[in-house]
Write a protein that holds these residues in place. Structure first.
Motif, mmCIF file in Angstrom:
data_model
loop_
_atom_site.group_PDB
_atom_site.id
_atom_site.type_symbol
_atom_site.label_atom_id
_atom_site.label_comp_id
_atom_site.label_asym_id
_atom_site.label_seq_id
_atom_site.Cartn_x
_atom_site.Cartn_y
_atom_site.Cartn_z
ATOM 1 N N GLU A 1 -14.354 -71.701 92.729
ATOM 2 C CA GLU A 1 -14.081 -72.163 91.365
ATOM 3 C C GLU A 1 -12.723 -71.656 90.919
ATOM 4 O OE1 GLU A 1 -16.271 -70.576 88.039
ATOM 5 O OE2 GLU A 1 -16.942 -68.839 89.211
ATOM 6 N N LYS A 2 -12.192 -72.306 89.906
ATOM 7 C CA LYS A 2 -10.909 -71.917 89.334
ATOM 8 C C LYS A 2 -11.163 -71.064 88.099
ATOM 9 C CE LYS A 2 -6.294 -72.835 89.329
ATOM 10 N NZ LYS A 2 -5.380 -72.807 90.475
ATOM 11 N N ILE A 3 -10.585 -69.864 88.079
ATOM 12 C CA ILE A 3 -10.673 -68.981 86.920
ATOM 13 C C ILE A 3 -9.258 -68.599 86.532
ATOM 14 C CG2 ILE A 3 -11.521 -66.793 86.001
ATOM 15 C CD1 ILE A 3 -13.808 -66.908 87.970
ATOM 16 N N GLY A 4 -8.794 -69.124 85.403
ATOM 17 C CA GLY A 4 -7.408 -68.899 85.019
ATOM 18 C C GLY A 4 -6.482 -69.543 86.031
ATOM 19 N N SER A 5 -5.567 -68.768 86.566
ATOM 20 C CA SER A 5 -4.622 -69.290 87.564
ATOM 21 C C SER A 5 -5.076 -69.005 88.989
ATOM 22 C CB SER A 5 -3.244 -68.666 87.333
ATOM 23 O OG SER A 5 -3.306 -67.251 87.473
ATOM 24 N N ILE A 6 -6.281 -68.427 89.144
ATOM 25 C CA ILE A 6 -6.777 -68.023 90.467
ATOM 26 C C ILE A 6 -7.853 -68.976 90.954
ATOM 27 C CG2 ILE A 6 -8.024 -66.221 91.724
ATOM 28 C CD1 ILE A 6 -6.740 -64.149 89.983
ATOM 29 N N THR A 7 -7.770 -69.379 92.231
ATOM 30 C CA THR A 7 -8.873 -70.080 92.882
ATOM 31 C C THR A 7 -9.729 -69.032 93.578
ATOM 32 O OG1 THR A 7 -7.508 -72.045 93.245
ATOM 33 C CG2 THR A 7 -9.528 -71.852 94.535
ATOM 34 N N VAL A 8 -10.965 -68.891 93.117
ATOM 35 C CA VAL A 8 -11.860 -67.842 93.613
ATOM 36 C C VAL A 8 -12.756 -68.408 94.712
ATOM 37 C CG1 VAL A 8 -13.641 -66.170 92.997
ATOM 38 C CG2 VAL A 8 -11.839 -66.750 91.350
ATOM 39 N N HIS A 9 -12.805 -67.714 95.849
ATOM 40 C CA HIS A 9 -13.666 -68.089 96.975
ATOM 41 C C HIS A 9 -14.648 -66.941 97.204
ATOM 42 C CE1 HIS A 9 -10.584 -71.168 98.019
ATOM 43 N NE2 HIS A 9 -9.728 -70.212 97.672
ATOM 44 N N ARG A 10 -15.935 -67.212 96.997
ATOM 45 C CA ARG A 10 -16.947 -66.164 97.153
ATOM 46 C C ARG A 10 -17.718 -66.348 98.451
ATOM 47 N NH1 ARG A 10 -17.586 -67.831 91.754
ATOM 48 N NH2 ARG A 10 -16.773 -66.335 90.219
ATOM 49 N N VAL A 11 -18.050 -65.218 99.073
ATOM 50 C CA VAL A 11 -18.818 -65.253 100.319
ATOM 51 C C VAL A 11 -20.049 -64.366 100.164
ATOM 52 C CG1 VAL A 11 -16.775 -65.713 101.732
ATOM 53 C CG2 VAL A 11 -17.477 -63.344 101.326
ATOM 54 N N TRP B 1 1.587 -56.118 78.926
ATOM 55 C CA TRP B 1 1.323 -56.917 80.123
ATOM 56 C C TRP B 1 2.495 -57.820 80.509
ATOM 57 C CZ3 TRP B 1 -1.812 -55.409 83.497
ATOM 58 C CH2 TRP B 1 -3.087 -54.927 83.206
ATOM 59 N N ASP B 2 3.251 -58.306 79.542
ATOM 60 C CA ASP B 2 4.352 -59.219 79.876
ATOM 61 C C ASP B 2 5.378 -58.523 80.767
ATOM 62 O OD1 ASP B 2 3.207 -61.255 78.408
ATOM 63 O OD2 ASP B 2 4.336 -60.801 76.585
ATOM 64 N N GLY B 3 5.772 -57.317 80.391
ATOM 65 C CA GLY B 3 6.734 -56.580 81.206
ATOM 66 C C GLY B 3 6.157 -56.169 82.546
ATOM 67 N N ILE B 4 4.881 -55.802 82.572
ATOM 68 C CA ILE B 4 4.227 -55.421 83.828
ATOM 69 C C ILE B 4 4.168 -56.601 84.783
ATOM 70 C CG2 ILE B 4 1.980 -54.750 84.798
ATOM 71 C CD1 ILE B 4 1.688 -52.967 82.242
ATOM 72 N N ALA B 5 3.892 -57.803 84.261
ATOM 73 C CA ALA B 5 3.830 -59.000 85.115
ATOM 74 C C ALA B 5 5.183 -59.293 85.743
ATOM 75 C CB ALA B 5 3.346 -60.194 84.293
ATOM 76 N N VAL B 6 6.260 -59.055 85.029
ATOM 77 C CA VAL B 6 7.603 -59.255 85.592
ATOM 78 C C VAL B 6 7.811 -58.337 86.791
ATOM 79 C CG1 VAL B 6 10.073 -58.956 85.148
ATOM 80 C CG2 VAL B 6 8.633 -60.077 83.438
ATOM 81 N N ARG B 7 7.420 -57.091 86.647
ATOM 82 C CA ARG B 7 7.583 -56.130 87.746
ATOM 83 C C ARG B 7 6.692 -56.495 88.935
ATOM 84 N NH1 ARG B 7 6.877 -50.198 85.657
ATOM 85 N NH2 ARG B 7 7.703 -49.794 87.761
ATOM 86 N N MET B 8 5.463 -56.957 88.667
ATOM 87 C CA MET B 8 4.569 -57.357 89.751
ATOM 88 C C MET B 8 5.103 -58.594 90.466
ATOM 89 S SD MET B 8 2.184 -55.177 90.218
ATOM 90 C CE MET B 8 1.345 -56.183 91.430
ATOM 91 N N THR C 1 -1.955 -62.183 86.802
ATOM 92 C CA THR C 1 -1.832 -63.497 87.447
ATOM 93 C C THR C 1 -1.730 -64.634 86.435
ATOM 94 O OG1 THR C 1 -4.252 -63.596 87.686
ATOM 95 C CG2 THR C 1 -2.975 -62.757 89.567
ATOM 96 N N ASP C 2 -2.286 -64.459 85.241
ATOM 97 C CA ASP C 2 -2.107 -65.478 84.195
ATOM 98 C C ASP C 2 -0.655 -65.598 83.771
ATOM 99 O OD1 ASP C 2 -4.749 -66.211 84.140
ATOM 100 O OD2 ASP C 2 -5.255 -65.101 82.313
ATOM 101 N N ARG C 3 0.148 -64.601 84.119
ATOM 102 C CA ARG C 3 1.567 -64.594 83.765
ATOM 103 C C ARG C 3 2.451 -64.878 84.982
ATOM 104 N NH1 ARG C 3 -1.245 -61.239 80.430
ATOM 105 N NH2 ARG C 3 -0.544 -61.069 78.255
ATOM 106 N N LEU C 4 1.857 -65.394 86.057
ATOM 107 C CA LEU C 4 2.621 -65.723 87.280
ATOM 108 C C LEU C 4 2.473 -67.220 87.581
ATOM 109 C CD1 LEU C 4 1.615 -62.709 89.590
ATOM 110 C CD2 LEU C 4 3.624 -62.907 88.104
ATOM 111 N N PRO C 5 3.097 -68.097 86.773
ATOM 112 C CA PRO C 5 2.898 -69.541 86.924
ATOM 113 C C PRO C 5 3.480 -70.121 88.208
ATOM 114 C CG PRO C 5 4.652 -69.098 85.334
ATOM 115 C CD PRO C 5 4.024 -67.776 85.657
ATOM 116 N N ASP C 6 4.376 -69.401 88.850
ATOM 117 C CA ASP C 6 5.028 -69.923 90.058
ATOM 118 C C ASP C 6 4.274 -69.578 91.337
ATOM 119 O OD1 ASP C 6 7.059 -70.917 88.452
ATOM 120 O OD2 ASP C 6 8.254 -69.086 88.626
ATOM 121 N N TRP C 7 3.073 -68.994 91.195
ATOM 122 C CA TRP C 7 2.324 -68.561 92.371
ATOM 123 C C TRP C 7 1.037 -69.364 92.532
ATOM 124 C CZ3 TRP C 7 3.528 -64.784 95.990
ATOM 125 C CH2 TRP C 7 4.681 -64.036 95.734
#
Length: 377
Positions: free
Chosen positions: A49-59, A362-369, A26-32
């Motif tokens: 809270e925000k961790i990297g590019s993810i907004t984390v919601h805990r319950v 990871w760079d190539g894997i992020a493209v595929r994801m 997800t750190d390699r998915l800037p458009d999401w």
């Protein structure tokens, strides 16, 4: 901006291989725009809270019971996210996050769902844990729009569990640049000195949860069949720590086994490069991120023919195989690399490094994801 809602059992700072993989991708998915809903589990963790590019919601309330409440509380939290209607969901493993994704999709039946399989325990364990709810566990697979498995082994499991199409195999990866960055000979000598290893010692390193499935006890037992200068560095912690220490004492190997405890992921490249071989005599393995990290670090690997390990370990080419529950086989694999007949050691180090660079970066894997996620929109 593309959007996805991720359901996971937990997230940073509660971390394992699956959580590291999700962050690397997800750190390699800037458009999401990525919202992750998970159980709190540990007291004091922020609700949002925000961790990297993810907004984390805990319950939940900060205890292990939160995992069991996640399908209800997590679904409720996700439904309340602004603009969430129409967004696909992404389940990180077919566990508590998978049940939450299934519940969410029952309420919003048009939702498309990606299921990622990162499971590393023996598959029979998941059936046992599901118990009377096994039919719901299978429904996670049947409801998924797409399944991404990190190994061919887990892709086969998805089909056996009822996923009606061909799963997509996209493995976990490794930050090759970080693990390949060489430490100096002085740094290597100092690290070995800190753990009590001489330069003439052969250091076998393993990095894993200290549990039965990772075969750490077999690695310790193998030392009895190896020369006295072969020693072991054990990185990690877990439920079997005290048992493994007692085993070390009973075999009179205290001077040859060092328990380094849990170490930060940023320390691993140096610890791997300060060692001579990486071994994990796994009884089961979804893929085995630690193997990939050792390959990128230039350390020859020894593993078993289980789970996803044969995806990257070819005997005599990228590593050496040993048998499960067989300390003598581990010792034989170590001696085989030590003897270095026909340049075996250099060959497997070179081949493994190139494989990590070309396939498991990871760079190539992020493209595929990114392509797989975009197909759900």
């Amino acid at each position: 901006m593309k959007r996805v809602i991720v359901f996971a059992t937990a997230y940073f700072p509660l971390v394992g291989g699956a959580e590291i993989a999700l962050k690397e991708i997800t750190d390699r998915l800037p458009d999401w725009q990525i919202d992750l809903v998970c159980a709190r589990i540990k007291p004091g963790l922020a609700s949002t809270e925000k961790i990297g590019s993810i907004t984390v919601h805990r319950v939940g309330f900060g205890s292990t019971i939160d995992k069991f409440l996640l399908p209800l509380l997590g679904t409720w939290r996700a439904l309340r996210l602004d603009g969430s209607r129409g967004a696909p969901v992404w389940s990180l493993m077919a566990s508590f996050g998978g049940f939450t994704a299934l519940t969410y999709c029952w309420i919003r039946p048009k939702t498309k769902m990606l299921l990622t399989l990162q499971e590393g325990d023996p598959l029979e364990h998941y059936k046992k844990r599901a118990g009377a709810f096994q039919f719901l566990h299978e429904m996670i697979f049947r409801r998924a729009t797409s399944v991404q498995a990190i190994s061919n082994f887990l892709a086969t499991w998805a089909t056996e569990m009822g996923f009606p199409r061909k799963p997509t195999v996209i493995p976990n990866g490794v930050d090759v640049a970080r693990f390949a960055h060489r430490i100096t000979s002085q740094q290597r000598a100092e690290l070995r000195r800190q753990f009590g290893f001489a330069e003439s010692d052969t250091v076998l390193v393993t990095a894993s949860r200290l549990s039965l499935k990772n075969g750490v006890d077999d690695l310790i037992r193998s030392l009895s069949s190896l020369p006295a200068n072969v020693k072991t560095l054990i990185i990690g912690d877990g439920e079997d720590r005290e048992m493994l220490k007692a085993l070390t004492t009973s075999l009179q190997l205290e001077g040859r086994v060092v328990f380094a405890g849990q170490r930060g992921h940023d320390e691993l490249p140096m610890l791997l490069q300060a060692s001579d071989m990486f071994i994990r005599a796994s009884l089961s393995e979804g893929l085995g991120n630690s193997f990939l990290e050792a390959m990128a670090s230039g350390v020859p690997i020894i593993g078993t023919r289980v789970g996803g390990i044969p995806d990257f370990l070819t005997d005599g080419t990228t590593g050496v195989f040993c048998m499960t529950r067989d300390p003598e086989s581990i010792a034989a694999a170590v001696l085989r690399i030590q003897k270095n007949e026909m340049g075996l050691r250099e060959r497997i180090i070179d081949n493994a490094y190139h494989l990590a660079t070309e396939i498991y970066n990871w760079d190539g894997i992020a493209v595929r994801m990114n392509e797989l996620l975009t197909s759900l929109l």
